[in-house]
Design an enzyme around this catalytic site. Sequence first.
Site: not given
Ligand code: APR
Length: 308
Positions: A9, A88, A118-120, A148, A151, A175
């Site tokens: 990501g 979330r 890290v993803t929510n 958290d 913050r 979280h």
């Molecule tokens: N494989 C690889 N990358 C992916 C996939 C996948 N299958 N699906 C989505 N992505 C990428 C998107 O293309 C994007 O670039 O994941 C990235 C997510 O980035 P953002 O939309 O900028 O999100 P971000 O703010 O980085 O948050 C990511 O972390 O804190 C948590 O809640 C937040 O779940 C979210 C995650």
Amino acid sequence: MNRKVSVIGSGNVGATAARSIADKELADVVVLDILEGVPQGKGLDMLEACPVEGSDARVLGTNDYADTAGSDIVVITAGLARKPGMSRDDLLTKNCAIISSVTEQVMQHSPDCIILPVTNPLDAMAQVVYRKSGLPRERVIGMAGVLDSARMRAFIAQALDVSVENTHAFVLGGHGDTMVPLPRYSTVAGIPVTELLDKETVDAIVHRTAHGGAEIVKLLGTGSAYYAPGSAVVEMVEAVLKDKKKILPCSVFLQGEYGIDGLFVGVPCKLGANGLEQIIQIELTSDEDAALKKSAAAVQELVQVIDM
Ligand code: APR
């Protein structure tokens, strides 16, 4: 460099964390995304920042999991970010599918890595990684509590006009809005904040901490926080790569600790070269224990929906 961290990501959180790992010369960094060109462009941009930063880390952006092979640590930030008005938990099903497929591909190339989800919604997604990877629980450590508590530390430092370096804050639980900030164990230079601030101020800090993510989502308009989440990831990466044995609140798979079994929930953990090296058990009052159980129940609900 002889260490490798892959960040899945290349969005706001992923890129922020990747850049800082490279700047600090903690490891070579691979940034992967499904978007074509974006990870390559961001990776190249980060590589070009390294001479200025004095870092010899190699940074590569890619769409190909083969480039992540042999990673020591894989940070998973892939997924959809929260939009205003979206909880979330709304993200649950979509991100579950993304995380399952990411984990499968990560494991093909780095079967012995440590994964930092890290993803929510964080705790549920960490559970997906754990179930799908087959890794021991020591190697799947969710990033939530570090953010958290950062913050909460910022708010404590502001309220008392003291250095953030003097602050410690403990936040337990899932979280989400049910997280459990613990003022009794949150200190300034070793003094509990409950002795330094009146109850009203402490309560306000606790409330603001629990809603810290939503506060930023609302201000940004689109997207969610990424500077503090990025920094929190890097603190965990550094603790593992440098074998620091650092005590940090992390979401890990509990097996009876704190009376919780078979669920990812945030608790104080020792992080070192082997990943999760110890879960620190602290005494909770009955109110704190009830709040932690309530928070765990909220995670359990999500996990049941996705059958993990
Ligand atoms: N494989 C690889 N990358 C992916 C996939 C996948 N299958 N699906 C989505 N992505 C990428 C998107 O293309 C994007 O670039 O994941 C990235 C997510 O980035 P953002 O939309 O900028 O999100 P971000 O703010 O980085 O948050 C990511 O972390 O804190 C948590 O809640 C937040 O779940 C979210 C995650």
